[in-house]
Design a protein around this motif. Sequence first.
Motif, mmCIF file in Angstrom:
data_model
loop_
_atom_site.group_PDB
_atom_site.id
_atom_site.type_symbol
_atom_site.label_atom_id
_atom_site.label_comp_id
_atom_site.label_asym_id
_atom_site.label_seq_id
_atom_site.Cartn_x
_atom_site.Cartn_y
_atom_site.Cartn_z
ATOM 1 N N GLY A 251 0.815 -1.217 0.000
ATOM 2 C CA GLY A 251 0.000 0.000 0.000
ATOM 3 C C GLY A 251 0.843 1.259 0.000
ATOM 4 O O GLY A 251 2.035 1.237 -0.332
ATOM 5 N N LYS A 252 0.255 2.356 0.437
ATOM 6 C CA LYS A 252 0.877 3.665 0.303
ATOM 7 C C LYS A 252 1.764 4.054 1.483
ATOM 8 O O LYS A 252 2.629 4.914 1.353
ATOM 9 C CB LYS A 252 -0.216 4.726 0.103
ATOM 10 N N THR A 253 1.562 3.454 2.648
ATOM 11 C CA THR A 253 2.306 3.833 3.850
ATOM 12 C C THR A 253 3.582 3.000 3.980
ATOM 13 O O THR A 253 3.550 1.786 3.753
ATOM 14 C CB THR A 253 1.418 3.620 5.093
ATOM 15 N N PRO A 254 4.724 3.619 4.340
ATOM 16 C CA PRO A 254 5.969 2.864 4.491
ATOM 17 C C PRO A 254 5.840 1.742 5.518
ATOM 18 O O PRO A 254 5.223 1.924 6.572
ATOM 19 C CB PRO A 254 6.970 3.920 4.977
ATOM 20 N N GLN A 255 6.416 0.595 5.200
ATOM 21 C CA GLN A 255 6.445 -0.521 6.134
ATOM 22 C C GLN A 255 7.701 -0.424 6.980
ATOM 23 O O GLN A 255 8.821 -0.485 6.463
ATOM 24 C CB GLN A 255 6.412 -1.856 5.385
ATOM 25 N N LEU A 256 7.525 -0.287 8.294
ATOM 26 C CA LEU A 256 8.622 -0.098 9.226
ATOM 27 C C LEU A 256 8.566 -1.147 10.326
ATOM 28 O O LEU A 256 7.583 -1.876 10.460
ATOM 29 C CB LEU A 256 8.539 1.306 9.859
ATOM 30 N N GLU A 257 9.617 -1.190 11.140
ATOM 31 C CA GLU A 257 9.602 -2.037 12.323
ATOM 32 C C GLU A 257 8.664 -1.431 13.370
ATOM 33 O O GLU A 257 8.433 -0.222 13.399
ATOM 34 C CB GLU A 257 11.015 -2.156 12.902
ATOM 35 N N LEU A 258 8.151 -2.289 14.255
ATOM 36 C CA LEU A 258 7.257 -1.804 15.302
ATOM 37 C C LEU A 258 7.901 -0.700 16.132
ATOM 38 O O LEU A 258 7.264 0.305 16.453
ATOM 39 C CB LEU A 258 6.857 -2.950 16.233
ATOM 40 N N ALA A 259 9.172 -0.873 16.468
ATOM 41 C CA ALA A 259 9.860 0.121 17.294
ATOM 42 C C ALA A 259 9.924 1.470 16.601
ATOM 43 O O ALA A 259 9.861 2.516 17.259
ATOM 44 C CB ALA A 259 11.261 -0.371 17.649
ATOM 45 N N GLU A 260 10.031 1.465 15.282
ATOM 46 C CA GLU A 260 10.092 2.726 14.543
ATOM 47 C C GLU A 260 8.733 3.419 14.533
ATOM 48 O O GLU A 260 8.636 4.638 14.716
ATOM 49 C CB GLU A 260 10.581 2.476 13.119
ATOM 50 N N TYR A 261 7.667 2.660 14.327
ATOM 51 C CA TYR A 261 6.330 3.258 14.418
ATOM 52 C C TYR A 261 6.122 3.857 15.811
ATOM 53 O O TYR A 261 5.577 4.956 15.957
ATOM 54 C CB TYR A 261 5.253 2.213 14.157
ATOM 55 N N ALA A 262 6.552 3.131 16.836
ATOM 56 C CA ALA A 262 6.405 3.638 18.202
ATOM 57 C C ALA A 262 7.210 4.917 18.393
ATOM 58 O O ALA A 262 6.724 5.885 19.007
ATOM 59 C CB ALA A 262 6.842 2.579 19.203
ATOM 60 N N ARG A 263 8.424 4.942 17.881
ATOM 61 C CA ARG A 263 9.255 6.143 18.002
ATOM 62 C C ARG A 263 8.606 7.332 17.321
ATOM 63 O O ARG A 263 8.733 8.483 17.780
ATOM 64 C CB ARG A 263 10.635 5.881 17.386
ATOM 65 N N LEU A 264 7.867 7.082 16.264
ATOM 66 C CA LEU A 264 7.182 8.148 15.531
ATOM 67 C C LEU A 264 5.875 8.565 16.202
ATOM 68 O O LEU A 264 5.229 9.511 15.735
ATOM 69 C CB LEU A 264 6.918 7.701 14.094
ATOM 70 N N GLY A 265 5.461 7.866 17.250
ATOM 71 C CA GLY A 265 4.287 8.284 18.015
ATOM 72 C C GLY A 265 3.047 7.439 17.835
ATOM 73 O O GLY A 265 1.979 7.776 18.356
ATOM 74 N N PHE A 266 3.159 6.310 17.134
ATOM 75 C CA PHE A 266 1.998 5.466 16.870
ATOM 76 C C PHE A 266 1.945 4.322 17.884
ATOM 77 O O PHE A 266 2.813 3.463 17.915
ATOM 78 C CB PHE A 266 2.036 4.926 15.438
ATOM 79 N N GLY A 267 0.897 4.326 18.688
ATOM 80 C CA GLY A 267 0.759 3.325 19.729
ATOM 81 C C GLY A 267 0.002 2.096 19.306
ATOM 82 O O GLY A 267 0.011 1.088 20.007
ATOM 83 N N VAL A 268 -0.700 2.170 18.167
ATOM 84 C CA VAL A 268 -1.450 1.024 17.656
ATOM 85 C C VAL A 268 -1.002 0.773 16.223
ATOM 86 O O VAL A 268 -1.058 1.677 15.378
ATOM 87 C CB VAL A 268 -2.974 1.265 17.692
#
Length: 333
Positions: A251-268
């Motif tokens: 899809g359109k959103t970058p696929q990252l590691e869970l820790a990176e999403y968390a670092r960016l502020g995403f909790g879910v």
Amino acid sequence: MPLTQPWESGLLSSLTGVGPGPSARDKRVALRSALAAATAVPGRGDALEPLVLPGATDALGARLVEEAGFAAVYATGAGLANAGFGLPDIGLVSQTEVADHAGRLTEATRIPLICDADTGYGGPLSAMRTVRLLERAGVAGLQLEDQETPKRCGHFDSHALIPSGHMQTKIAAACAARGAEPGAADALVIIARTDARSAHGIDEAIARGRAYAEAGADALFVEAPRTVEELALVGRELAGVPLIVNVVEGGKTPQLELAEYARLGFGVVLFANYLMRSMHLAGREALAHLRERGETASRAGRMATWSQRQNLFNLPAFSAAEAALDREPGGAK
């Protein structure tokens, strides 16, 4: 004198879908607790422990999510359209069909279920009825989005949105329709999703996110940011509210590691259709094998065993319960 129960203590509570289990209230409390733990707080540098939210299209999928140890499951609208009706995700599945489906999934699992409720299936009054139907079905949370009806998958092109103010009214009305007070520990969680990134750009998506939080949304879902920089902007500008990122493979959103999403502020971190797509490919390969070879024995190691299948659906516990219940109080059969 009360009757002596002809079964061992705890036997019936193991019968998911038939016996006693966590109430809808218990599941809503659990979901709110998980979201609170997964919320980035401005100025606090500690890392989030993201809530990983796999999607399921049916009771089998929901049971697999629970068995794998996840804390909650997501009833995917796209997956229901695809797997349940053989349709694309373009708003063809109705309110009552979704509510009926959600009820089967909540009965099949002891963990909280979040249901994709599309646009609420109309205006504010329809959204209110959607809340009541899904509460009755036992869901712990639901997601409403700001597209016009009929909606389209957020990773498709050509979205049309309702005005931001209209969506605020819909959210406020949905919150008011709940059976518990807004913010209460057992209140249905209402997630507001915006598809404004696709239609109007990331700045409008963030502005809508703020507006929807002000209207009473418990969590925000900005669909389809295009870059890591856009993800960081969303996480920074909307911090303080539980934020959801939707991982769509291809899809359109970058696929990252869970820790990176968390670092960016995403909790879910939502993996709405990972399970369905994995099962799709496995099923295609299994059927190709059957068609080409005319047998399944040589592929036995790539399917669930008989006992794995029966254990997933608790056959041993149900069999024990049948034997225990086929007796009169006091032990006579």
